[in-house]
Design a protein around this motif. Structure first.
Motif, PDB file in Angstrom:
ATOM      1  N   THR A  81       0.876  -1.162   0.000  1.00 19.52           N
ATOM      2  CA  THR A  81       0.000   0.000   0.000  1.00 19.52           C
ATOM      3  C   THR A  81       0.916   1.214   0.000  1.00 19.52           C
ATOM      4  OG1 THR A  81      -1.708  -1.180   1.209  1.00 19.52           O
ATOM      5  CG2 THR A  81      -1.823   1.232   1.235  1.00 19.52           C
ATOM      6  N   VAL A  82       0.774   2.063  -1.021  1.00 19.04           N
ATOM      7  CA  VAL A  82       1.716   3.168  -1.196  1.00 19.04           C
ATOM      8  C   VAL A  82       1.010   4.515  -1.220  1.00 19.04           C
ATOM      9  CG1 VAL A  82       3.393   1.774  -2.451  1.00 19.04           C
ATOM     10  CG2 VAL A  82       1.649   3.014  -3.723  1.00 19.04           C
ATOM     11  N   GLU A  83       1.769   5.510  -0.844  1.00 17.91           N
ATOM     12  CA  GLU A  83       1.376   6.900  -1.058  1.00 17.91           C
ATOM     13  C   GLU A  83       2.175   7.370  -2.265  1.00 17.91           C
ATOM     14  OE1 GLU A  83       1.826  11.308   0.997  1.00 17.91           O
ATOM     15  OE2 GLU A  83       2.136   9.520   2.224  1.00 17.91           O
ATOM     16  N   VAL A  84       1.509   7.999  -3.217  1.00 21.02           N
ATOM     17  CA  VAL A  84       2.184   8.505  -4.413  1.00 21.02           C
ATOM     18  C   VAL A  84       2.520   9.975  -4.195  1.00 21.02           C
ATOM     19  CG1 VAL A  84       1.967   8.954  -6.889  1.00 21.02           C
ATOM     20  CG2 VAL A  84       0.950   6.877  -5.907  1.00 21.02           C
ATOM     21  N   VAL A  85       3.769  10.325  -4.490  1.00 20.75           N
ATOM     22  CA  VAL A  85       4.191  11.723  -4.442  1.00 20.75           C
ATOM     23  C   VAL A  85       4.717  12.093  -5.817  1.00 20.75           C
ATOM     24  CG1 VAL A  85       4.596  11.846  -1.953  1.00 20.75           C
ATOM     25  CG2 VAL A  85       6.421  11.055  -3.432  1.00 20.75           C
ATOM     26  N   ASP A  86       4.215  13.216  -6.354  1.00 17.79           N
ATOM     27  CA  ASP A  86       4.568  13.562  -7.730  1.00 17.79           C
ATOM     28  C   ASP A  86       4.768  15.052  -7.967  1.00 17.79           C
ATOM     29  OD1 ASP A  86       1.949  14.411  -7.534  1.00 17.79           O
ATOM     30  OD2 ASP A  86       1.203  13.158  -9.163  1.00 17.79           O
ATOM     31  N   THR A  87       4.873  15.825  -6.894  1.00 14.30           N
ATOM     32  CA  THR A  87       5.194  17.239  -7.045  1.00 14.30           C
ATOM     33  C   THR A  87       6.585  17.476  -6.461  1.00 14.30           C
ATOM     34  OG1 THR A  87       4.292  17.876  -4.888  1.00 14.30           O
ATOM     35  CG2 THR A  87       2.756  17.892  -6.783  1.00 14.30           C
ATOM     36  N   PRO A  88       7.268  18.522  -6.877  1.00 10.48           N
ATOM     37  CA  PRO A  88       8.601  18.776  -6.299  1.00 10.48           C
ATOM     38  C   PRO A  88       8.557  18.871  -4.769  1.00 10.48           C
ATOM     39  CG  PRO A  88       8.280  20.146  -8.237  1.00 10.48           C
ATOM     40  CD  PRO A  88       6.949  19.476  -7.955  1.00 10.48           C
ATOM     41  N   GLU A  89       7.516  19.485  -4.231  1.00 13.31           N
ATOM     42  CA  GLU A  89       7.412  19.656  -2.783  1.00 13.31           C
ATOM     43  C   GLU A  89       7.197  18.326  -2.065  1.00 13.31           C
ATOM     44  OE1 GLU A  89       6.570  23.127  -5.082  1.00 13.31           O
ATOM     45  OE2 GLU A  89       5.346  21.312  -4.996  1.00 13.31           O
ATOM     46  N   SER A  90       6.275  17.515  -2.588  1.00 11.53           N
ATOM     47  CA  SER A  90       5.996  16.236  -1.924  1.00 11.53           C
ATOM     48  C   SER A  90       7.157  15.263  -2.091  1.00 11.53           C
ATOM     49  CB  SER A  90       4.683  15.628  -2.438  1.00 11.53           C
ATOM     50  OG  SER A  90       4.753  15.305  -3.813  1.00 11.53           O
ATOM     51  N   ARG A  91       7.828  15.307  -3.235  1.00 13.09           N
ATOM     52  CA  ARG A  91       8.996  14.437  -3.424  1.00 13.09           C
ATOM     53  C   ARG A  91      10.137  14.860  -2.501  1.00 13.09           C
ATOM     54  NH1 ARG A  91       7.675  14.766  -9.297  1.00 13.09           N
ATOM     55  NH2 ARG A  91       9.211  16.437  -9.384  1.00 13.09           N
ATOM     56  N   ALA A  92      10.309  16.167  -2.298  1.00 15.91           N
ATOM     57  CA  ALA A  92      11.390  16.649  -1.431  1.00 15.91           C
ATOM     58  C   ALA A  92      11.170  16.208   0.008  1.00 15.91           C
ATOM     59  CB  ALA A  92      11.479  18.170  -1.504  1.00 15.91           C
ATOM     60  N   ARG A  93       9.932  16.168   0.454  1.00 18.21           N
ATOM     61  CA  ARG A  93       9.638  15.751   1.832  1.00 18.21           C
ATOM     62  C   ARG A  93       9.715  14.236   1.970  1.00 18.21           C
ATOM     63  NH1 ARG A  93       7.580  17.613   6.641  1.00 18.21           N
ATOM     64  NH2 ARG A  93       6.363  16.077   7.785  1.00 18.21           N
ATOM     65  N   GLY A  94       9.173  13.508   1.004  1.00 21.38           N
ATOM     66  CA  GLY A  94       9.234  12.052   1.038  1.00 21.38           C
ATOM     67  C   GLY A  94       8.807  11.472   2.372  1.00 21.38           C
ATOM     68  N   LEU A  95       9.638  10.606   2.923  1.00 19.97           N
ATOM     69  CA  LEU A  95       9.334   9.972   4.207  1.00 19.97           C
ATOM     70  C   LEU A  95      10.103  10.620   5.365  1.00 19.97           C
ATOM     71  CD1 LEU A  95       9.134   6.239   3.077  1.00 19.97           C
ATOM     72  CD2 LEU A  95       7.270   7.676   3.907  1.00 19.97           C
ATOM     73  N   MET A  96      10.533  11.869   5.167  1.00 20.52           N
ATOM     74  CA  MET A  96      11.185  12.583   6.263  1.00 20.52           C
ATOM     75  C   MET A  96      10.241  12.632   7.463  1.00 20.52           C
ATOM     76  SD  MET A  96      12.962  15.924   4.632  1.00 20.52           S
ATOM     77  CE  MET A  96      14.347  15.860   3.552  1.00 20.52           C
ATOM     78  N   TYR A  97      10.815  12.491   8.636  1.00 18.11           N
ATOM     79  CA  TYR A  97      10.120  12.604   9.925  1.00 18.11           C
ATOM     80  C   TYR A  97       9.170  11.442  10.232  1.00 18.11           C
ATOM     81  CZ  TYR A  97      11.946  17.236   9.091  1.00 18.11           C
ATOM     82  OH  TYR A  97      12.774  18.283   8.782  1.00 18.11           O
ATOM     83  N   VAL A  98       9.040  10.474   9.329  1.00 19.43           N
ATOM     84  CA  VAL A  98       8.193   9.309   9.600  1.00 19.43           C
ATOM     85  C   VAL A  98       8.925   8.420  10.609  1.00 19.43           C
ATOM     86  CG1 VAL A  98       7.203   7.217   8.565  1.00 19.43           C
ATOM     87  CG2 VAL A  98       7.043   9.408   7.369  1.00 19.43           C
TER      88      VAL A  98
END
Length: 159
Positions: free
Chosen positions: A49-66
């Protein structure tokens, strides 16, 4: 309908129906469940089960702080075109496996157990459109290797 307006003509009704369909049909085509991803390997099918990230902002954050990630969970990065990419683990608290995936869904290379907080670049072995991050060591546990095939609505659409 306003009391003073003329009743709609059949041609006007047809245009209204066509307009509704034109707006509705693309929405129907985009309703595929993009939270489900499958990897086909010699060991069988592995579902995440995945979360899709496809904007520069969401890709930059990724799984930081998880702080934790379930064994069957991950994040799919969509770069919308094939290109060399590189990741790091800054502000990432858990070890991750990074699967670098070509536009056709083929796993190009895998980086196993990326170290939390490490700012060393982790590059793809060539141009990729997608990167899947899953819990560290999981790809080895499941026998996932370069050359395995990934299936997901975004990957199918990219082909």
């Amino acid at each position: 309908m306003l009391a003073n307006s003329a009743p709609p003509r059949p041609a006007a009704r047809l245009l209204a129906v066509a307009a509704v369909l034109a707006v509705s049909l693309p929405l129907v085509a985009c309703t595929a469940d993009d939270t489900q991803l499958t990897i086909q390997s010699d060991g069988g099918e592995h579902r995440f089960t995945v979360e899709v990230v496809d904007t520069p902002e969401s890709r930059a954050r990724g799984l930081m702080y998880v702080q934790e990630l379930a064994d069957d969970a991950g994040m799919l990065f969509d770069f919308k075109e094939e290109r060399p990419v590189s990741f790091w683990m800054r502000n990432t608290y858990i070890p991750l496996d990074m699967l670098f995936i070509e536009a056709d869904g083929t796993v190009l290379n895998i980086h196993v157990n990326a170290r939390p907080h490490d700012t060393t670049g982790i590059p793809s072995a060539g141009p990729v459109q997608f990167v899947l991050e899953i819990p560290g060591g999981r790809s080895e546990e499941l026998g996932i290797e370069a050359g395995d095939q990934v299936t997901h609505p975004r990957i199918t659409a990219a082909q």
